[in-house]
Design a protein around this motif. Structure first.
Motif, PDB file in Angstrom:
ATOM      1  N   GLN A  48       0.851  -1.190   0.000  1.00 35.11           N
ATOM      2  CA  GLN A  48       0.000   0.000   0.000  1.00 35.11           C
ATOM      3  C   GLN A  48       0.886   1.238   0.000  1.00 35.11           C
ATOM      4  OE1 GLN A  48      -2.850  -0.011   3.180  1.00 35.11           O
ATOM      5  NE2 GLN A  48      -3.521  -2.109   2.809  1.00 35.11           N
ATOM      6  N   ASP A  49       0.370   2.305  -0.592  1.00 37.70           N
ATOM      7  CA  ASP A  49       1.107   3.562  -0.563  1.00 37.70           C
ATOM      8  C   ASP A  49       1.205   4.067   0.866  1.00 37.70           C
ATOM      9  OD1 ASP A  49       1.393   3.564  -3.314  1.00 37.70           O
ATOM     10  OD2 ASP A  49      -0.511   4.625  -3.625  1.00 37.70           O
ATOM     11  N   PRO A  50       2.303   4.742   1.218  1.00 35.34           N
ATOM     12  CA  PRO A  50       2.435   5.257   2.585  1.00 35.34           C
ATOM     13  C   PRO A  50       1.346   6.264   2.902  1.00 35.34           C
ATOM     14  CG  PRO A  50       4.145   6.166   1.170  1.00 35.34           C
ATOM     15  CD  PRO A  50       3.468   5.086   0.388  1.00 35.34           C
TER      16      PRO A  50
ATOM     17  N   ASP B 123      -8.474   0.488   3.343  1.00 34.49           N
ATOM     18  CA  ASP B 123      -7.016   0.636   3.390  1.00 34.49           C
ATOM     19  C   ASP B 123      -6.565   1.682   4.402  1.00 34.49           C
ATOM     20  OD1 ASP B 123      -6.792  -1.316   1.522  1.00 34.49           O
ATOM     21  OD2 ASP B 123      -6.259   0.001  -0.156  1.00 34.49           O
ATOM     22  N   ASN B 124      -7.245   2.827   4.447  1.00 32.44           N
ATOM     23  CA  ASN B 124      -6.832   3.878   5.374  1.00 32.44           C
ATOM     24  C   ASN B 124      -6.954   3.412   6.827  1.00 32.44           C
ATOM     25  OD1 ASN B 124      -6.300   5.618   3.280  1.00 32.44           O
ATOM     26  ND2 ASN B 124      -8.284   6.642   3.365  1.00 32.44           N
ATOM     27  N   GLY B 125      -8.031   2.704   7.114  1.00 34.04           N
ATOM     28  CA  GLY B 125      -8.229   2.180   8.466  1.00 34.04           C
ATOM     29  C   GLY B 125      -7.181   1.133   8.813  1.00 34.04           C
ATOM     30  N   GLN B 126      -6.851   0.289   7.846  1.00 33.20           N
ATOM     31  CA  GLN B 126      -5.828  -0.730   8.090  1.00 33.20           C
ATOM     32  C   GLN B 126      -4.468  -0.098   8.358  1.00 33.20           C
ATOM     33  OE1 GLN B 126      -5.666  -3.696   5.044  1.00 33.20           O
ATOM     34  NE2 GLN B 126      -7.750  -4.422   5.394  1.00 33.20           N
ATOM     35  N   GLN B 127      -4.159   0.963   7.644  1.00 33.61           N
ATOM     36  CA  GLN B 127      -2.875   1.628   7.859  1.00 33.61           C
ATOM     37  C   GLN B 127      -2.787   2.222   9.262  1.00 33.61           C
ATOM     38  OE1 GLN B 127      -2.730   4.386   4.559  1.00 33.61           O
ATOM     39  NE2 GLN B 127      -1.527   2.990   3.296  1.00 33.61           N
TER      40      GLN B 127
END
Length: 239
Positions: free
Chosen positions: A12-14, A157-161
């Motif tokens: 995933q992108d940082p 994805d944002n939540g996973q990051q």
């Protein structure tokens, strides 16, 4: 298998820099506050006892089982020579395991491999579940594993990051506090059978040396983990 491996190793992108910084602050509060630490300390105990168990297996000691207790304590039962390198390494691994696991997780997060991190945690918890020898320990591992599975499956994805950054910082900060607590108990003579004191009896070095070693590894892991995760988020390459 190729599709599964591709899914696990996808990157995933940082995230934005604030994600890691907010996660670090949240983890610091969880570890530092008297209200939240007793509720979350059991997760550090899982990593601690997992470290003992892994070291025992690597040094070819017979692993009899792991117990996790509701007071956030735990014990890993092994059988073999009561002294020697295998016993020393097994006793040495517990307090540094959360920090080293956090550092390894930081490397995965910095590389964008969030999915791989979640499934590696699930594999770690499953292996521990096979070794658990009490009901509470089994329940806490199932609950923790269920929460990690839900995060890996249902969060965007944002939540996973954010969850991955929070987990990494929690392991890094959470690896330091038990060592400080250990030394306080040792000063009051409340921990005569601690890992540090067992190591002192197994070797020629005093228990205080091992407390210092634990603290050195844990603080170095915090610094290295921050270097790995924060700098890339700020646009500065970490390697």
């Amino acid at each position: 298998m190729d599709e599964l491996w591709g899914h696990l190793t996808a990157t995933q992108d940082p995230p934005a820099a604030w994600v890691g910084l907010v996660a670090a602050l949240a983890a610091l509060l969880i570890v530092g506050l008297r209200i939240t630490w007793p509720l979350s300390r059991g997760l550090i105990t899982i990593a601690h006892e997992g470290g003992h168990a892994l070291a025992a297996l690597l040094t070819r000691r017979k692993l009899q089982g792991i117990r996790l207790h509701s007071d956030t304590s735990g014990v890993t039962l092994t059988r073999g020579r009561p002294n020697g390198p295998g016993m020393v390494l097994t006793a040495l691994a517990g307090y540094i395991a959360p920090s080293l696991l956090g550092l390894a997780a930081a490397w995965l997060v910095a590389d964008g491999r969030i999915t791989l991190l979640f499934w590696a945690i699930l594999l770690f918890l499953f292996c521990m579940l096979l070794l658990i020898r009490n009901l509470y320990g089994g329940l806490i591992l199932l609950v923790t594993g269920g929460a990690v599975f839900a995060l890996a499956t249902y969060l965007p994805d944002n939540g996973q990051q954010f969850a991955a950054h929070l987990a990494v910082w929690f392991l890094l900060f959470g690896g330091v506090r038990p060592i400080v607590e250990l030394q306080r108990k040792r000063r009051r003579r409340q921990a005569p059978d601690s890992d540090a004191d067992q190591l002192a009896r197994l070797t020629f070095l005093p228990g205080g040396f091992y407390v210092f070693f634990f603290l050195l590894v844990s603080t170095a892991s915090v610094a290295a983990g921050g270097w790995l995760m924060i700098l890339p988020a700020l646009g500065v390459p970490s390697r």
